[in-house]
Design an enzyme around this catalytic site. Structure first.
Site, PDB file in Angstrom:
ATOM      1  N   ASP A   1       0.859  -1.192   0.000  1.00  0.00           N
ATOM      2  CA  ASP A   1       0.000   0.000   0.000  1.00  0.00           C
ATOM      3  C   ASP A   1       0.897   1.244   0.000  1.00  0.00           C
ATOM      4  O   ASP A   1       2.114   1.143   0.139  1.00  0.00           O
ATOM      5  CB  ASP A   1      -0.932  -0.002   1.232  1.00  0.00           C
ATOM      6  CG  ASP A   1      -1.953   1.131   1.221  1.00  0.00           C
ATOM      7  OD1 ASP A   1      -2.328   1.609   0.127  1.00  0.00           O
ATOM      8  OD2 ASP A   1      -2.373   1.576   2.310  1.00  0.00           O
ATOM      9  N   SER A   2       0.260   2.400  -0.114  1.00  0.00           N
ATOM     10  CA  SER A   2       1.012   3.660  -0.021  1.00  0.00           C
ATOM     11  C   SER A   2       1.378   3.973   1.424  1.00  0.00           C
ATOM     12  O   SER A   2       2.308   4.717   1.694  1.00  0.00           O
ATOM     13  CB  SER A   2       0.140   4.795  -0.537  1.00  0.00           C
ATOM     14  OG  SER A   2      -1.051   4.849   0.236  1.00  0.00           O
TER      15      SER A   2
ATOM     16  N   GLU B   1      -3.866   7.528   9.105  1.00  0.00           N
ATOM     17  CA  GLU B   1      -2.417   7.479   9.347  1.00  0.00           C
ATOM     18  C   GLU B   1      -2.112   8.036  10.752  1.00  0.00           C
ATOM     19  O   GLU B   1      -1.311   7.484  11.494  1.00  0.00           O
ATOM     20  CB  GLU B   1      -1.661   8.314   8.294  1.00  0.00           C
ATOM     21  CG  GLU B   1      -1.664   7.726   6.889  1.00  0.00           C
ATOM     22  CD  GLU B   1      -0.595   6.650   6.659  1.00  0.00           C
ATOM     23  OE1 GLU B   1       0.441   6.655   7.344  1.00  0.00           O
ATOM     24  OE2 GLU B   1      -0.828   5.783   5.784  1.00  0.00           O
TER      25      GLU B   1
HETATM   26  N1  DGL Z   1      -4.959   3.032   0.923  1.00  0.00           N
HETATM   27  C1  DGL Z   1      -5.134   3.524  -0.372  1.00  0.00           C
HETATM   28  C2  DGL Z   1      -6.414   3.089  -1.042  1.00  0.00           C
HETATM   29  O1  DGL Z   1      -6.962   2.053  -0.707  1.00  0.00           O
HETATM   30  C3  DGL Z   1      -4.708   4.896  -0.809  1.00  0.00           C
HETATM   31  C4  DGL Z   1      -4.374   5.975   0.127  1.00  0.00           C
HETATM   32  C5  DGL Z   1      -3.566   7.063  -0.533  1.00  0.00           C
HETATM   33  O2  DGL Z   1      -2.333   6.945  -0.529  1.00  0.00           O
HETATM   34  O3  DGL Z   1      -4.144   8.037  -1.063  1.00  0.00           O
HETATM   35  O4  DGL Z   1      -6.904   3.743  -1.926  1.00  0.00           O
END
Ligand code: DGL
Length: 263
Positions: free
Chosen positions: A11-12, A152
């Site tokens: 993930d990010s 976060e």
């Molecule tokens: N957790 C991510 C998602 O499911 C993205 C969050 C992000 O970095 O904008 O879309």
């Protein structure tokens, strides 16, 4: 040495941990590698090409380095565009996460809310899902990066302001009876979202379905007798690393290690 399948969850940021929790509950014996690209966080504001390039290179180099058996792109924003290229690069299964529009629409009586990142609510993929699976229920779209930041922050021990959540979710409050948590960060603040939207709104996410799919692909049964590896890597020094490591330890992870692309 552990002989368990090795799963990479990507993930990010910390959002993919909500997906990890669902998979780990089903298959605690696996070796888990978690990689988050916080050097490029938030993905919801990144352009398409950069996103594809980053995910392709980070994931494929991690897969090669740790001989990963299965990848989970635990990010809706990335999954809506990177899966075809990633699958063409890798020979192992790649599971993606996309907003749970179909089950939400089946459950709704009135209207569905899709809460996701600004990128996800704009993507053609999302609009196709809505066209294909929610013909008879209107879908209200809400793209919010701030909600991702709040998740976060929560994992770093910061309080969640219900007042702020109230303002953020106001555009869909009282309009929908089912809301899709279309970003993997949001199940981490599900209780808070629920308390703001009210108990009458059903919240739906894709975590369970992803865990089921992983188990199907690996075709193994749950075992509580083996303890797998749990390692977590980041593409940059994470913001408030120490506070984050405390939360990660509760999920069974060692402290965050760096993972940089050798370009
Ligand atoms: N957790 C991510 C998602 O499911 C993205 C969050 C992000 O970095 O904008 O879309």
């Amino acid at each position: 040495m552990s002989q368990q399948p090795k799963v990479l969850i990507f993930d990010s940021g910390v959002g993919g941990l909500s997906v990890y929790q669902e998979i780990e509950a089903r298959l605690p014996q696996l070796d888990y590698y978690y990689l988050f690209d916080n050097a490029a966080y938030p993905y919801g504001e990144l352009n398409r090409q950069t996103l594809i390039e980053r995910v392709d290179s980070l994931v494929s180099s991690m897969v090669a380095k740790h001989q990963i058996d299965l990848v989970v792109i635990a990010c809706n924003t990335a999954s809506t565009i990177v899966l075809p290229s990633l699958r063409s690069l890798l020979t192992i299964p790649v599971v993606g996460v996309v907003p749970a529009i179909k089950p939400a629409s089946n459950l709704a009586h009135k209207a569905v809310g899709l809460i996701a990142t600004p990128a996800t609510v704009k993507r053609e993929y999302t609009h196709e899902l809505i066209r294909d699976f929610s013909q008879n229920k209107p879908v209200e779209l809400l793209g919010l990066t701030r909600l991702v930041d709040i998740a976060e922050e929560k994992l770093r021990g910061l309080p969640v302001s219900l007042e702020e959540l109230h303002q953020l979710l106001a555009p869909i409050a009282n309009k929908v009876d089912v809301a899709v948590l279309g970003c993997t960060h949001f199940p981490l603040i599900k209780e808070e979202i629920q308390s703001v939207l009210g108990e009458q709104v059903l919240l739906v996410d894709s975590g369970e379905a992803i865990a089921r799919r992983v188990q199907e692909l690996l075709s193994i049964e749950k075992s509580n007798n083996i303890e797998g590896i749990k390692e977590i890597y980041s593409s940059a020094t994470p913001w408030q690393e120490e506070a984050l490591n405390i939360a990660l330890a509760k999920l069974g992870f060692n402290p965050v290690r760096p993972f940089h692309l050798e370009l």
